[in-house]
Design an enzyme around this catalytic site. Structure first.
Site, PDB file in Angstrom:
ATOM      1  N   HIS A   1       0.814  -1.214   0.000  1.00 29.02           N
ATOM      2  CA  HIS A   1       0.000   0.000   0.000  1.00 29.02           C
ATOM      3  C   HIS A   1       0.852   1.270   0.000  1.00 29.02           C
ATOM      4  O   HIS A   1       0.362   2.338  -0.383  1.00 29.02           O
ATOM      5  CB  HIS A   1      -0.953  -0.006   1.194  1.00 29.02           C
TER       6      HIS A   1
ATOM      7  N   HIS B   1      -1.970 -12.104  -2.407  1.00 30.75           N
ATOM      8  CA  HIS B   1      -3.017 -12.839  -1.709  1.00 30.75           C
ATOM      9  C   HIS B   1      -2.650 -14.296  -1.458  1.00 30.75           C
ATOM     10  O   HIS B   1      -3.478 -15.067  -0.985  1.00 30.75           O
ATOM     11  CB  HIS B   1      -4.324 -12.756  -2.508  1.00 30.75           C
TER      12      HIS B   1
END
Length: 724
Positions: free
Chosen positions: A99, A266
């Site tokens: 992020h 993920h």
């Protein structure tokens, strides 16, 4: 202390000698006034390390092996105040680094992890960054230990990289060299919305998902890239695939890199939504002082561990979320999925049926298993035809997936650092990568004076010499350290054909300069810069000032093979106030466009002012227009622009949109013409203050010297080798 004496009385105790947070600002009174703050946002006065501190020098004393050992130990050193999922902080650290780097966008080069900006608003309080305050706080003991030898920016990205290594991935490499900022970035436009996660239609020009407003890369305010629940929270994996393709392309990623990064991100960790998101406390920037910079206090259960709430989705993607494997693709492609709701009410995909042993275990109790989940973005990798092909190949070839991901992760986390010359450390990959904009080393052993003499003897005019050098260097942007004069890409596609570079004029000038370079052994890049310097020296002499423009040889000439044409398209200038040029009319004012370019070039308001004044009298306007050329001695580096701009014997009258005539007050005779941008330097109170300094009788030499200093700064902006 008497409790009653501390009660508020209704009167403000501040004497109002200084303004902190109360009172009206100039912006409140005059919201449309030109705001120059973005040009001075990272003033050295805000840097506690001092102007003489060199991070590159400090890095030379960093014990990298010890640091990496400490980070490996941190991954499994679960803290009671914020316990690690399954005893491993890897997923949290990766999300923090993702992020940080993932806020980068190619259009203007802003965002990214290169400055440690995640520590400040708005990023520290974005809805998509819930709980990353905890990740940074977990890193604090390491930052404290290594002090100024390690920036937050480097630590955040390195923590994510080490997290992958600790879970089994062979990473591609890592480079130190990111320097911290010390206050929020005012120049970055994150969107016009006034509320978090506002409907995405506010940043799209139409129903076409490719119409996302430039320069944005995220689909909604407060998200890093796409909405995990689907477009505007409505599940539709095919539409989400469209969003992914746009947002990742604006992060410089192709389809294969997009699939790799999504799946690789993920493969480990989990989402958190085991509670009511509406009960979370204030974000860090607005939390109470006792929270000490942390936010999103969670009153549900323990408020941590299995009760953590971040995105609102809940669950892991894979059976073994603390190890690097191919479990993501096996899970995604080998099960049928249906839409369900998380405990927090978020839409997520769960398998229709799954073997008990394939379910991930609870983060606190391994005897409990839960369904895995997929976001809408994950499902897009299965239903979008192109993403599906890539996913199937990755599922069949774990080694290939790992290699592609490792390279994509390196690109994601280093894309905003600029050329390889800025990389520091023992783990810098030897391989040169096309997205690093490689430039071969240039020569320094040629006769600089001979090159200058040949240029001076040529048929090229002062305006041609200066404008060509300016056009070569002006592409530099300090946001992602791309562009600039090094490499002489102005002679290659796509730059040689850019409208703003006046291709016909450029080609004519390059023929002359390339022949001089070939005859003297200098690079074309150095010769172009020297051409500008020669033009300035001749112009200064014509103004009665003797000056030698500082020059450092060593620029190299790159090639077509080392230039990604599509990647350079985003650097094409569509406006340049320094040469009084707009490609077309824009909704944004010319002066605001000017500030944006100036900020990207790393210039101050004073430097902008002196450069404009000098370039005008040198006759460098695009197409040879005379707007703003307030002098009868064009080609001489005089302060005439400022003298005549501030002279009250003239009056200024509009005669067309954003164009003005400068008339003699007594006779009404038209003396000059000007653009709106020219007149801003006399109308804006701050810029006029600078203009008046240069208009003074005692500032003729100061003007030339300041112009030369600003010019050299632009020419050397991409000379990262000089910083060594």
């Amino acid at each position: 202390m008497d409790e009653n004496k501390t009660k508020p009385t209704g009167k403000c105790p501040v004497m109002h000698g200084g303004n902190t947070s109360t009172g009206s600002s100039n912006t409140d009174w005059w919201p449309n006034a030109l705001n120059l703050d973005i040009l001075h946002q990272h003033d050295t006065k805000t840097n506690p390390l001092g102007s003489d501190f060199s991070y590159r020098e400090a890095l030379k004393t960093l014990d990298v092996d010890a640091l990496k050992k400490d980070l490996h130990a941190l991954m499994t050193d679960s803290q009671e105040w914020w316990p690690a999922d399954w005893g491993h902080y890897g997923g949290l650290m990766i999300r923090m680094a993702w992020h940080s780097a993932g806020s980068y966008r190619t259009t203007d080069g802003r965002g990214g992890g290169g400055t440690g900006n995640q520590r400040f608003a708005p990023l520290n309080s974005w809805p998509d960054n819930v709980s990353l305050d905890k990740a940074r706080r977990l890193l604090w003991p390491i930052k404290r230990k290594y002090g100024n030898k390690l920036s937050w920016a480097d630590l955040i990205i390195l923590a994510g990289t080490i997290a992958y290594e600790s879970m089994g991935l062979k990473t591609f490499g890592f480079a130190f060299g990111r320097e911290d900022i010390w206050q929020p970035e005012k120049d970055t436009y994150w969107g016009a919305e006034k509320e978090w996660l506002a409907n995405s239609t506010e940043r799209y020009g139409s129903d076409d998902r490719t119409s996302l407003e430039n320069p944005l890369a995220a689909v909604q305010m407060g998200l890093i890239y796409v909405n995990p629940e689907g477009v505007d929270g409505k599940s539709d994996p095919l539409r989400t695939a469209q969003d992914m393709r746009v947002t990742f392309s604006r992060m410089a990623m192709n389809d294969e890199e997009t699939v790799a990064l999504t799946a690789g991100g993920h493969t480990v960790g989990k989402t958190h939504g085991n509670g009511d998101a509406s009960l979370l406390g204030a974000a860090p920037e607005s939390a109470d002082v006792e929270e000490q910079g942390l936010g999103w206090h969670n009153p549900t259960g323990s408020g941590k561990g299995r009760y953590t709430v971040t995105s609102g989705l809940e669950g892991a993607w894979t059976t073994h979320p603390t190890q690097w494997d191919n479990g993501f693709f096996q899970m995604l492609l080998n099960h049928e999925w249906e839409l369900r709701k998380s405990p927090a009410g978020a839409s997520q995909w769960e398998p229709v049926s799954i073997k008990e042993e394939d379910k991930p275990v609870d983060v606190e109790d391994p005897s409990i298993r839960y369904n895995p989940m997929m976001t809408d973005a994950d499902m897009a990798l299965k239903v979008d035809p192109e993403y599906r092909k890539i996913s199937e190949r990755f599922s069949r070839d774990q080694a290939y997936f790992s290699e592609v991901f490792a390279r994509a992760w390196f690109k994601l986390t280093h894309r905003d650092m600029g050329p390889k010359a800025r990389y520091v450390g023992p783990d810098v990959p030897q391989e040169d990568l096309l997205w690093q904009d490689p430039v071969p080393a240039g020569r320094t052993d040629y006769d600089v004076d001979l090159v200058k003499a040949r240029i001076a003897e040529s048929s090229l005019s002062i305006s041609e010499l200066v404008a060509t050098a300016w056009d070569s260097a002006r592409t530099f942007r300090g946001s992602d350290m791309r562009g600039g004069a090094n490499g002489a890409r102005i002679r290659l596609a796509p730059q040689k054909d850019w409208v703003g570079n006046e291709p016909a004029r450029l080609a004519r000038v390059l023929v002359v300069l390339e022949s001089i370079a070939a005859a003297t052994g200098a690079s074309v890049a150095d010769t172009i810069v020297l051409a500008g310097n020669v033009g300035i020296e001749k112009a200064a002499k014509a103004a009665g000032v003797q000056v030698t423009v500082p020059f450092a040889p060593g620029r190299g000439d790159t090639t077509d093979a080392l230039t990604d044409v599509e990647s350079f398209d985003v650097l094409e200038p569509i406006h340049d106030g320094y040469r009084n040029w707009l490609k077309k009319d824009y909704a944004v004012s010319v002066e605001e466009l000017m500030l944006d370019r100036t900020q990207l070039m790393g210039l101050t308001a004073n430097e902008m002012t002196v450069l404009v004044g000098g370039l005008r009298v040198l006759g460098t306007n695009y197409g040879g227009t005379k707007h703003g050329v307030f002098t009868d001695r064009e080609g001489a580096l005089t302060n005439d622009f400022f003298v005549n701009l501030t002279d009250m014997k003239y009056t200024w009258k509009p005669y067309r949109k954003d164009l003005y005539e400068i008339r003699d007050r007594k006779t009404g005779e038209v003396k000059w013409t000007a653009t709106r941008l020219d007149l801003v330097f006399g109308s804006n109170s701050i810029l006029r203050a600078y203009a008046e300094v240069y208009a003074q009788d005692d500032s003729k030499e100061k003007f030339v010297n300041d112009f030369v200093a600003a010019w050299v700064k632009v020419m050397n902006a991409d000379r990262f080798d000089l910083a060594e």
